[in-house]
Enzyme design. Structure first.
Site, short mmCIF file in Angstrom:
data_model
loop_
_atom_site.label_atom_id
_atom_site.label_comp_id
_atom_site.label_asym_id
_atom_site.label_seq_id
_atom_site.Cartn_x
_atom_site.Cartn_y
_atom_site.Cartn_z
N THR A 121 14.77 -7.23 -4.40
CA THR A 121 14.44 -6.28 -5.06
C THR A 121 15.12 -4.98 -4.95
O THR A 121 15.23 -4.42 -3.88
CB THR A 121 12.99 -6.11 -4.92
OG1 THR A 121 12.23 -7.22 -5.07
CG2 THR A 121 12.47 -4.93 -5.67
N LEU A 148 7.72 -14.25 -6.33
CA LEU A 148 6.76 -15.04 -5.53
C LEU A 148 5.80 -14.19 -4.78
O LEU A 148 6.07 -12.98 -4.34
CB LEU A 148 7.50 -16.14 -4.59
CG LEU A 148 8.36 -15.58 -3.51
CD1 LEU A 148 7.54 -15.10 -2.14
CD2 LEU A 148 9.28 -16.57 -2.85
N LYS A 204 11.29 -6.59 -12.07
CA LYS A 204 10.66 -6.86 -11.03
C LYS A 204 9.88 -5.27 -10.63
O LYS A 204 8.62 -5.53 -10.14
CB LYS A 204 11.50 -7.18 -9.89
CG LYS A 204 11.43 -7.28 -8.45
CD LYS A 204 10.04 -8.07 -8.41
CE LYS A 204 9.15 -8.28 -7.04
NZ LYS A 204 9.98 -9.14 -6.02
N GLY A 253 -11.20 -2.62 -2.94
CA GLY A 253 -11.42 -2.69 -1.44
C GLY A 253 -10.52 -1.68 -0.57
O GLY A 253 -10.56 -0.58 -1.02
N CYS A 260 6.14 -5.57 -0.09
CA CYS A 260 6.53 -5.27 -1.50
C CYS A 260 6.11 -4.11 -2.20
O CYS A 260 6.59 -3.17 -2.62
CB CYS A 260 6.27 -6.49 -2.46
SG CYS A 260 7.48 -8.01 -1.81
N LYS A 263 6.56 -0.33 -0.84
CA LYS A 263 7.97 0.13 -0.84
C LYS A 263 8.00 0.03 -2.20
O LYS A 263 9.37 0.82 -2.47
CB LYS A 263 8.65 -0.61 0.33
CG LYS A 263 8.99 -2.03 0.01
CD LYS A 263 10.18 -2.27 -0.38
CE LYS A 263 10.51 -3.69 -0.36
NZ LYS A 263 11.29 -4.14 -1.36
N ARG A 330 3.37 -6.23 7.63
CA ARG A 330 3.84 -5.03 7.05
C ARG A 330 2.86 -4.36 5.75
O ARG A 330 2.63 -4.66 5.17
CB ARG A 330 5.06 -5.39 6.30
CG ARG A 330 6.32 -5.98 7.03
CD ARG A 330 7.45 -6.51 6.28
NE ARG A 330 7.09 -7.65 5.55
CZ ARG A 330 7.94 -8.25 4.63
NH1 ARG A 330 8.96 -7.62 4.48
NH2 ARG A 330 7.24 -9.14 3.91
C1 UDX Z 1 3.34 -9.06 -4.58
C2 UDX Z 1 3.54 -9.58 -6.11
O1 UDX Z 1 2.32 -10.06 -6.30
C3 UDX Z 1 4.52 -10.54 -6.31
O2 UDX Z 1 4.70 -11.02 -7.57
C4 UDX Z 1 5.99 -10.04 -5.66
O3 UDX Z 1 7.00 -10.84 -5.99
C5 UDX Z 1 5.88 -9.37 -4.18
O4 UDX Z 1 4.70 -8.52 -4.22
P1 UDX Z 1 2.51 -10.09 -2.36
O5 UDX Z 1 2.99 -8.84 -1.60
O6 UDX Z 1 2.72 -11.40 -1.78
O7 UDX Z 1 3.14 -10.28 -3.97
O8 UDX Z 1 0.90 -9.92 -2.34
P2 UDX Z 1 -0.03 -9.66 -3.66
O9 UDX Z 1 -0.69 -11.02 -3.87
O10 UDX Z 1 0.34 -9.32 -4.97
O11 UDX Z 1 -1.22 -8.66 -2.96
C6 UDX Z 1 -0.69 -7.51 -2.69
C7 UDX Z 1 -1.62 -6.51 -1.79
O12 UDX Z 1 -2.67 -6.29 -2.98
C8 UDX Z 1 -2.48 -7.24 -0.82
O13 UDX Z 1 -2.93 -6.38 0.23
C9 UDX Z 1 -3.89 -7.71 -1.54
O14 UDX Z 1 -4.84 -7.74 -0.62
C10 UDX Z 1 -3.98 -6.19 -2.45
N1 UDX Z 1 -4.95 -6.76 -3.67
C11 UDX Z 1 -4.77 -7.62 -4.67
C12 UDX Z 1 -6.08 -5.94 -3.77
O15 UDX Z 1 -6.48 -4.82 -2.99
N2 UDX Z 1 -6.82 -5.98 -4.84
C13 UDX Z 1 -6.47 -7.01 -5.87
O16 UDX Z 1 -7.26 -7.16 -6.86
C14 UDX Z 1 -5.45 -7.94 -5.37
#
Ligand code: UDX
Length: 433
Positions: A121, A148, A204, A253, A260, A263, A330
């Site tokens: 990214t 992903l 992205k 929450g 991701c 940052k 992280r």
């Molecule tokens: C994210 C993007 O979803 C993904 O497409 C990208 O490639 C990388 O960044 P990821 O960091 O693995 O993926 O986690 P994600 O499932 O998106 O959750 C991110 C954060 O948001 C988590 O801390 C999760 O607990 C929080 N979250 C998610 C909430 O607080 N509320 C929600 O409704 C959904």
């Protein structure tokens, strides 16, 4: 296809293993010797569901190898770059030093007919700059962002919900190469979009900015709910029934964390400011601010529930990872809450099914329990901050027997409130009375 993957972290290790499973010949390259040694033995150096089986099968097929030698890239003609772009230590921008180092290492080993495929990214404009250097070797560049999710990385890589190729005008040859790489996904009908470099880079960060905004929107509603006695989970259910809005990513929450979302929105803001368009994404600073306030909200609630001071009180913190099904800590809201309470003088005992080793490296000052029972025994307060199924499924009756004080803060609104209240607990959710 003969493929090299530079950078074997959460993204690259999964990508390399998945490409080998799909029939390609893959060499994974990384500068981190212990990481490469562990991957070569079929043992992922991090927790990701389904990866151990995939890695073992791909190595056994003879189509996947790992090395620290960048010259091994010469065996391949398609070169994925999957290194990290963390936040710089002194600002909000993305640190591109790993991308630059990966390209420097590849340049001597690529030439005519080779395609370099950027998956990291990056700030918009990066691909155009890198392309100039890559062209000098006769190779071409494609920007192919990765979407992903940790915890579902294998599935998201083998069967992505879309493919985006950022190419230079008229570079049909590179499009054909990537179509061959992704033949499996394309046969499944995965939508594939060919764009210019800038659009692909923006896809992205725009996607992650949107997801972060969605989460902070509902967390902003949680703040209003807290001031009015409304219930944010019912609010989310009700607005989520509108298909234009949708219910996903509307869980209020303790907010978002991970490697991701936080940052990426900061790097996007920094890049927009460089471009003289800071105003266009100024709202992302609010998104970040709302998100960070939720962590403070949990700490404030804990302090209030313990009568105004946490000093010397035992607090069981359930979860340290940024989300379940990952060992990634992280920018984890859960870990931030644990550290803040410890800083205020609480006797914090944190527990997590997968994240303790990583948390201990970052925060050795915290006490970590072996399991939930150990963390809960004698606790004055229980805080659920990562919704691991084993914590969400705790039996409130049996758990009550373990603790000294039957108050639970549900930082993810994931517990069955009625069951906990029914078992005699004082329940505090996020944005719910
Ligand atoms: C994210 C993007 O979803 C993904 O497409 C990208 O490639 C990388 O960044 P990821 O960091 O693995 O993926 O986690 P994600 O499932 O998106 O959750 C991110 C954060 O948001 C988590 O801390 C999760 O607990 C929080 N979250 C998610 C909430 O607080 N509320 C929600 O409704 C959904």
């Amino acid at each position: 296809m003969r493929i090299s993957v530079t950078g074997c972290g959460y993204l690259g290790a999964v990508h390399a293993s998945a490409m080998a499973k799909l029939g390609h010949d893959v060499i994974g390259i990384d500068v981190d010797e212990p990481k490469i040694a562990s991957l070569a033995q079929g043992e992922p150096p991090f927790f990701e569901p389904e990866l151990p089986e995939l890695l073992t099968a791909s190595i056994a097929s003879g189509r996947l190898r790992f090395t620290t030698d960048p010259a091994a890239a010469a065996e391949a003609t398609v070169h994925f770059v999957a290194v990290g772009t963390p936040q710089t230590s002194d600002g909000n921008a993305a640190d591109l030093s790993y991308v630059d180092a990966a390209i420097d290492a590849l340049l001597p080993h690529i030439g005519d007919g080779h395609v370099v495929v950027g998956k990291s990214t990056v700030p918009v404009g990066t691909a155009a700059k890198l392309a100039e250097r890559i062209h000098e070797t006769g190779a071409r560049l494609v920007w192919n962002p990765e979407f992903l999710r940790e915890g579902y990385a294998v599935r998201d890589t083998v069967e992505p919900d879309r493919l985006v190729y950022g190419v230079e005008p008229g570079d049909d040859a590179s499009v054909a190469v990537l179509d061959e790489v992704y033949a499996h996904a394309l046969e499944l009908g995965t939508p594939r979009m060919v764009t210019d470099f800038a659009t692909s880079e923006l896809v992205k960060v725009a996607a992650n900015a949107f997801l972060a905004t969605k989460i902070s929107f509902i967390n902003a509603m949680a703040e209003i709910a807290e001031a009015t006695g409304a219930d944010v989970t019912q609010l989310a259910d009700a607005i989520g029934h509108d298909s234009r809005i949708g219910r996903r990513f509307l869980n209020a929450g303790v907010g978002f964390g991970g490697g991701c979302l936080p940052k990426d929105i900061r790097a996007f803001t920094a890049r927009a400011e460089e471009l003289g368009r800071g105003e266009a994404v100024a709202f992302l600073k609010e998104v970040d601010g709302i998100n960070l306030r939720r962590r403070k909200r949990v700490v404030d609630l804990a302090t209030a529930e313990l009568g105004g001071s946490v000093v010397g009180r035992k607090v069981a913190v359930l979860g340290v990872t940024f989300k379940p099904h990952s060992d990634d800590v992280r920018d984890s809201p859960a870990l931030d809450v644990a550290v803040a309470l410890k800083g205020l003088g609480a006797a914090v005992v944190a527990v997590d099914p997968k994240g303790v080793a990583n948390a201990r490296v970052r925060h050795p000052q915290l006490d970590y329990a072996e399991d939930a029972t150990d963390a809960l025994r004698g606790a004055d307060l229980v805080i659920l901050v990562t919704e691991w199924p084993e914590y969400v499924g705790l039996d409130p009756v049996a758990t009550r027997e373990l603790v000294a004080g039957a108050t639970v803060i549900d930082g993810r609104n994931a517990l069955d409130r009625d069951a906990w209240v029914g078992a005699g607990w004082r329940y505090r959710g996020m944005g719910r009375s």
